[in-house]
Enzyme design. Structure first.
Site, PDB file in Angstrom:
ATOM      1  N   GLY A  42       0.829  -1.199   0.000  1.00  0.00           N
ATOM      2  CA  GLY A  42       0.000   0.000   0.000  1.00  0.00           C
ATOM      3  C   GLY A  42       0.857   1.239   0.000  1.00  0.00           C
ATOM      4  O   GLY A  42       2.051   1.199  -0.344  1.00  0.00           O
ATOM      5  N   GLY A  43       0.253   2.342   0.403  1.00  0.00           N
ATOM      6  CA  GLY A  43       0.948   3.621   0.377  1.00  0.00           C
ATOM      7  C   GLY A  43       2.053   3.730   1.398  1.00  0.00           C
ATOM      8  O   GLY A  43       2.947   4.573   1.277  1.00  0.00           O
ATOM      9  N   PHE A  44       2.040   2.853   2.441  1.00  0.00           N
ATOM     10  CA  PHE A  44       3.064   2.936   3.483  1.00  0.00           C
ATOM     11  C   PHE A  44       4.282   2.077   3.136  1.00  0.00           C
ATOM     12  O   PHE A  44       5.394   2.374   3.523  1.00  0.00           O
ATOM     13  CB  PHE A  44       2.493   2.446   4.819  1.00  0.00           C
ATOM     14  CG  PHE A  44       1.659   3.473   5.526  1.00  0.00           C
ATOM     15  CD1 PHE A  44       1.825   3.716   6.873  1.00  0.00           C
ATOM     16  CD2 PHE A  44       0.705   4.201   4.844  1.00  0.00           C
ATOM     17  CE1 PHE A  44       1.053   4.657   7.532  1.00  0.00           C
ATOM     18  CE2 PHE A  44      -0.070   5.139   5.484  1.00  0.00           C
ATOM     19  CZ  PHE A  44       0.101   5.369   6.832  1.00  0.00           C
ATOM     20  N   THR A  47       3.901  -5.453   2.995  1.00  0.00           N
ATOM     21  CA  THR A  47       3.640  -6.357   4.107  1.00  0.00           C
ATOM     22  C   THR A  47       4.060  -7.754   3.664  1.00  0.00           C
ATOM     23  O   THR A  47       3.696  -8.214   2.575  1.00  0.00           O
ATOM     24  CB  THR A  47       2.157  -6.355   4.499  1.00  0.00           C
ATOM     25  OG1 THR A  47       1.772  -5.029   4.879  1.00  0.00           O
ATOM     26  CG2 THR A  47       1.900  -7.294   5.663  1.00  0.00           C
ATOM     27  N   ASP A 166     -10.857   2.491  12.400  1.00  0.00           N
ATOM     28  CA  ASP A 166     -10.813   1.939  11.043  1.00  0.00           C
ATOM     29  C   ASP A 166     -11.523   0.589  11.000  1.00  0.00           C
ATOM     30  O   ASP A 166     -11.027  -0.373  10.411  1.00  0.00           O
ATOM     31  CB  ASP A 166      -9.360   1.798  10.574  1.00  0.00           C
ATOM     32  CG  ASP A 166      -9.248   1.717   9.041  1.00  0.00           C
ATOM     33  OD1 ASP A 166     -10.265   1.925   8.358  1.00  0.00           O
ATOM     34  OD2 ASP A 166      -8.144   1.434   8.549  1.00  0.00           O
TER      35      ASP A 166
END
Length: 561
Positions: A42-44, A47, A166
């Site tokens: 993802g954007g971070f 994983t 979330d």
């Protein structure tokens, strides 16, 4: 294969290699955690599924990599700062929450070759989003089951003053081993203090599930209830939340997407409240939401229960006595039954927490015929903390410390040495002692015969003694309420000392009654909200000694010399 952690490389190496054969990057974090394959990006950052090579079994774990600035080279410094804060926040929240069987455990938070990494427990299963895609819309009962189980987890989370922020189907995983739901991704979680709740900050969470106030940077505990409510609507209809929402009416028009499915009026109204635009129209807390899920039941005909008499009934605790009735005060009695000495095989091979199966010796003892009831607790302590009132219902919302205090006060009243059971005493009694017929549950292989649990409890506890007893004429050791034991929590029996195998009446760990003690203590037997798997006599659970839940109760033991 060993996956290189370098974003620019991503090369697969031999599992025994220490350095990437293509870019030279080190393949182990902290000399123990090795990435096996990418399972998300993802954007971070990426994983990875990984393994912990410091342990003989090399258990699976998850490596989360922070590489926001590499993936987003044009991001502003402000966005980078927010991303860093959220990544570090997930590690802090997991660490602060401590151990909970339905929240991934934080294993490490470290810097490796200039990048931040968060390593946590691997949850093997599929998300509710994946399950929805595979099986289609859930039934009302299935959605109710999800709602109750996630509320139980949120009760623990909110009790630690943490707002998840979330809640969505892709952040709830159904664990393959026991079918329990696990709440993941605490990257957006926020520690809620009075000061922070009064501030407005950055809007966090997925827009389609985030509460209106949360999107404006002002999260409250009811924001999690909103996200959970929208999750339930998505599961019930298999329609995306944006489609369900009517902008003109400012509400979710989910009923028109049911395709003929019938939803009860009570449950429908609860979903409307959970997803209300205005915070004050939602349930005020997790507890209130759970209480709404409990319909008023008609009175149940009572089976013979703890004896009432105007005269105190006392008997000495002796080896010749098969039972003992204690006077709690105000005419309320508490009956214990004798469990003869014996040897049994403790544990099972059905869950890692229950291994290894080992033989345990026990001296005889007396144990409560029933879980401690609300009238017994009231008579001894002077109050009733339970959410679901009923004199003959098991007492609920008691911590391990509360259970110890009850034992101490009852000991003072009666002159007997009352205590909580050791974990071995509890399991031995649940399995029927030396009269055991080898049942999975306490008294039967048919759970409906002996227990109130998720499938038959109508989402509430029931009076004790309403189901069939086990081989020792002990009631309710499966279901109704989880029961506290004296022992500290241990992940398995592998390190259990031999002296405790030779003396199962002794608890494993420090029996500390200090109310500031928040160590993890054992819970056994399952509850009215549990699946059948967790009501097995061998099933193990744990929580902080200070935790209170309407699923938690206890029964008492009197040792015999």
């Amino acid at each position: 294969m060993s996956n290189c952690l370098c974003l620019a490389c991503n090369h697969s190496n031999s599992i025994t290699t220490k350095f990437c054969s293509q870019c030279g990057a080190k393949l182990q974090i902290q000399e123990r955690y090795r990435a096996l394959k990418v399972i998300g990006q993802g954007g971070f950052g990426k994983t990875f599924l990984a393994q912990d090579e410091s342990k003989p079994s090399q258990p699976r774990c998850v490596i989360k990599q922070f590489a926001f600035e590499t993936i987003n080279p044009n991001a502003s410094q402000g966005n980078l700062d927010v991303a860093i804060r959220l990544f570090e926040q997930e590690a802090k929240r997991l660490d602060n929450l401590g151990k909970h069987p339905q929240i991934p455990e934080l294993l490490s938070f470290t810097i490796h070759e200039g990048k931040q990494y968060l390593i946590q427990e691997f949850i093997d299963g599929e998300t509710l989003e994946q399950e929805l895609s595979r099986v289609g819309a859930f039934s009302e009962q299935q959605v109710r089951d999800v709602l109750v189980e996630v509320l139980q987890i949120l009760e623990f989370v909110h009790g630690k003053s943490v707002i998840h922020r979330d809640i969505s189907p892709d952040n709830i995983i159904r664990r393959r081993s026991d079918q329990k739901l696990v709440l993941v991704d605490f990257g957006a979680a926020k520690h809620a203090t009075a000061t922070l709740l009064a501030k407005t900050g950055t809007g966090i969470g997925k827009p389609s599930y985030g509460a209106p106030e949360q999107m404006l940077g002002k999260s409250v505990f009811q924001s999690d209830l909103f996200g959970l409510g929208v999750t339930c609507l998505h599961l019930l209809t298999n329609v995306e939340p944006f489609t369900l929402y009517d902008v003109l009416e400012n509400e979710y028009q989910w009923r028109q997407f049911l395709n003929g499915k019938i939803v009860s009026d009570v449950f429908g109204k609860l979903l409307d409240r959970l997803t209300s635009y205005r915070v004050k129209e939602r349930p005020s807390s997790v507890i209130e939401t759970l209480q709404v899920l409990q319909p008023k039941a008609a009175p149940i005909k009572q089976a013979p229960l703890p004896i009432r008499s105007s005269q105190p009934i006392q008997a000495p605790a002796s080896n010749s006595s098969n039972s003992l009735v204690l006077d709690c005060g105000n005419g309320v009695k508490l009956e214990l039954v004798k469990v003869a000495a014996g040897i049994f095989d403790m544990g099972s091979d059905k869950d890692n927490y229950e291994q290894l199966i080992h033989r345990v010796n026990l001296r005889e003892f007396l144990i409560g015929k029933y879980a401690v009831t609300q009238e017994q607790y009231q008579a001894v302590i002077g109050n009733n903390p339970s959410s679901f009132k009923g004199a003959l219902n098991p007492v609920g919302k008691v911590s391990w410390h509360h259970a110890l205090a009850f034992c101490q006060k009852l000991s003072q009243k009666t002159g007997q040495k009352i205590r909580l059971p050791s974990e071995a005493e509890w399991e031995y009694a649940a399995k029927g002692g030396n009269q055991s017929k080898g049942y999975d549950y306490a008294g039967s292989n048919n759970l409906d015969e002996v227990a109130f649990y998720k499938n038959n409890s109508d989402s509430k506890p029931h009076p004790v003694g309403q189901k069939k007893a086990n081989e020792l004429v002990i009631y309710g050791m499966s279901g109704n309420v989880w029961e506290w034991c004296l022992d500290d929590w241990h992940e398995s029996y592998q390190a259990k000392p031999d002296r405790l195998k030779n003396n199962g009446n002794e608890p494993w760990g420090n029996v500390n009654s200090n109310t500031n003690d928040h160590s993890y203590r054992m819970l056994r037997g399952g509850s009215w909200g549990s699946r059948d798997y967790n009501c097995r006599s061998a099933s193990r659970n744990f929580d902080s000694a200070s935790s209170r839940s309407h699923f938690y109760g206890f029964r008492v033991v009197l040792p015999l010399l």
